[in-house]
Design a protein around this motif. Structure first.
Motif, PDB file in Angstrom:
ATOM      1  N   GLU A  85      63.704  28.301   9.899  1.00  0.00           N
ATOM      2  CA  GLU A  85      63.538  28.807  11.218  1.00  0.00           C
ATOM      3  C   GLU A  85      63.715  30.310  11.798  1.00  0.00           C
ATOM      4  O   GLU A  85      63.084  31.020  12.543  1.00  0.00           O
ATOM      5  CB  GLU A  85      63.958  27.892  12.312  1.00  0.00           C
ATOM      6  N   LEU A  86      64.778  30.547  11.141  1.00  0.00           N
ATOM      7  CA  LEU A  86      65.047  32.265  11.438  1.00  0.00           C
ATOM      8  C   LEU A  86      64.258  32.989  10.943  1.00  0.00           C
ATOM      9  O   LEU A  86      63.650  34.016  11.367  1.00  0.00           O
ATOM     10  CB  LEU A  86      66.692  32.452  10.867  1.00  0.00           C
ATOM     11  N   GLU A  87      63.837  32.495   9.605  1.00  0.00           N
ATOM     12  CA  GLU A  87      62.778  33.372   8.873  1.00  0.00           C
ATOM     13  C   GLU A  87      61.561  33.409   9.563  1.00  0.00           C
ATOM     14  O   GLU A  87      60.970  34.388   9.410  1.00  0.00           O
ATOM     15  CB  GLU A  87      62.693  32.741   7.384  1.00  0.00           C
ATOM     16  N   TYR A  88      61.173  32.369  10.370  1.00  0.00           N
ATOM     17  CA  TYR A  88      59.895  32.318  11.062  1.00  0.00           C
ATOM     18  C   TYR A  88      60.160  33.321  12.123  1.00  0.00           C
ATOM     19  O   TYR A  88      59.236  34.013  12.443  1.00  0.00           O
ATOM     20  CB  TYR A  88      59.697  30.834  11.443  1.00  0.00           C
ATOM     21  N   LEU A  89      61.379  33.215  12.829  1.00  0.00           N
ATOM     22  CA  LEU A  89      61.467  34.386  13.965  1.00  0.00           C
ATOM     23  C   LEU A  89      61.035  35.551  13.305  1.00  0.00           C
ATOM     24  O   LEU A  89      60.707  36.804  14.207  1.00  0.00           O
ATOM     25  CB  LEU A  89      62.738  34.111  14.480  1.00  0.00           C
ATOM     26  N   SER A  90      61.856  35.826  12.187  1.00  0.00           N
ATOM     27  CA  SER A  90      61.948  37.138  11.546  1.00  0.00           C
ATOM     28  C   SER A  90      60.151  37.628  11.386  1.00  0.00           C
ATOM     29  O   SER A  90      59.746  38.772  11.919  1.00  0.00           O
ATOM     30  CB  SER A  90      62.487  37.423  10.383  1.00  0.00           C
ATOM     31  N   PHE A  91      59.489  36.787  10.719  1.00  0.00           N
ATOM     32  CA  PHE A  91      58.157  36.858  10.558  1.00  0.00           C
ATOM     33  C   PHE A  91      57.536  37.133  11.794  1.00  0.00           C
ATOM     34  O   PHE A  91      56.753  38.075  11.748  1.00  0.00           O
ATOM     35  CB  PHE A  91      57.640  35.683   9.799  1.00  0.00           C
TER      36      PHE A  91
END
Lengths: 215, 215
Positions: free
Chosen positions: B197-203
């Motif tokens: 989910e952090l990676e999603y936010l980053s994306f």
DNA sequence: GAATGTGAAGGTTTTCACAGCA
DNA sequence: TGCTGTGAAAACCTTCACATTC
């Protein structure tokens, strides 16, 4: 700036590809086929190829994808080829576990600020970071140039804190509290609901569930 | 035994409905409309009605759904109207946070066994549970009638432990290690990937992402 | 009047299948 | 020959819209 709209599932799978490629790199693979990549993350080869095709053409016909190169491309697409300044609010059970969670740092998510409302914790040093008073949340988030906030606070106060965080100009929030939060439409808000997967297991056991579409 | 195949998304939304209904109950609502329920979990009224319709007819036209009753029905569908005997393997950062995580207990997931391979931890009492040696995993899982195992161990050893867990006859595993595990087809395996989910936010931040379908 | 339950329509996502290239 | 990239088909999921019921 991605123009064609990409589905959430595709983005989540990029995370999986990234993980698999990191391993393949360690195992000294030079190239990998969509078939192998799919097998490692329990997906289909077509799915892998289609996902990647949204972002460019990374493979070579007859050969597969170059491991190092593709890993790098995906990290760039996901935006994890850089460091993100993250603040964590709520240094309780979950919160302190997250501070020590190596995986975050590995992917560029650097926790540089901690906040709590417990006077006994405020001012103390937790894993090299001094815990700030949550009363100063807004100003300190600004001063520290925080880009992402992780909430690990009780559900009852999560909304108030979120309002503060939004006021501080933060655009991305990851919420661990089991409650839905209201935020303006320009804020990216994601939830980490740790009970949800246990509930899924419970449902599956009780109902002998075979899902329609595989996760 | 649910015969029509239910999608994973529907089951996950049942968790959300359950959560919302718990709150509504506390707020002394007698009934709730699909519209209100939808609003509280950022869904559409039609979605709520369709989801529930897979399991029966719970509402009254013109009135809505009875809060207490529906909450009870959903808990029964999800199988959380009972106690599940859960074992947790790996009492590290994440592991110990999970032991104290109130939400699990509230929903009937009772952690009754802890395992670790660290000699300093084995035999010690952690929140009222004596930590067992992971060497005895298989036999102790059987003896304690464990139904669900939560893995909070390093990725490098997760597969070996999983093999043991499967050998012990466990049918449901929740894995926090960032690695895909191989299990026989009759085992329910779910992943809790906290970086995702952090990676999603980053994306989302990097790409100014607007998803095609809302989460 | 208000709100459910539900076929049918509309979108979205996944899978298929094959042309094209190394 | 092996494997990608991709339109087209299939599968799936969500939304619409309305008959139905209280």
């Amino acid at each position: 700036m991605t123009r064609k709209r990409i589905s959430e599932s595709t983005i989540h799978r990029l995370s999986l590809y990234y993980r698999a490629l990191s391993l393949l790199e360690k195992e000294n693979y030079e190239t990998v086929s969509s078939k192998e990549l799919a097998k490692r993350e329990k997906l289909t080869p077509a799915q892998v190829r289609k996902d990647l095709s949204f972002f460019g053409t990374f493979g070579t016909r007859g050969l597969g994808y170059p491991v190092r190169e593709l890993k790098h491309q995906i990290s760039s697409i996901l935006g994890i080829d850089r460091v993100w300044r993250v603040a964590l609010v709520g240094v309780g059970n979950i919160g302190s576990a997250l501070v020590s969670y190596k995986e975050f740092a590995k992917q560029g998510f650097q926790i540089v600020k901690l906040f709590d409302n417990d006077q006994r914790k405020i001012g103390s040093n937790h894993k090299g970071i001094v815990i700030s008073d949550i009363a100063n949340l807004e100003t300190e988030l600004r001063e520290a140039n925080i880009e992402i906030v992780v909430l690990a606070v009780p559900a009852t106060v999560a909304q108030y804190i979120t309002d503060d965080v939004v006021r501080a100009g933060i655009k991305a929030i990851l919420n661990f509290a089991p409650v839905n939060l209201k935020v303006p439409p320009d804020i990216y808000l994601r939830h980490e609901n740790m009970s949800m997967e246990l509930e899924y297991l419970s449902f599956a056991l009780v109902n002998n569930h075979v899902p329609k579409r595989n996760s």
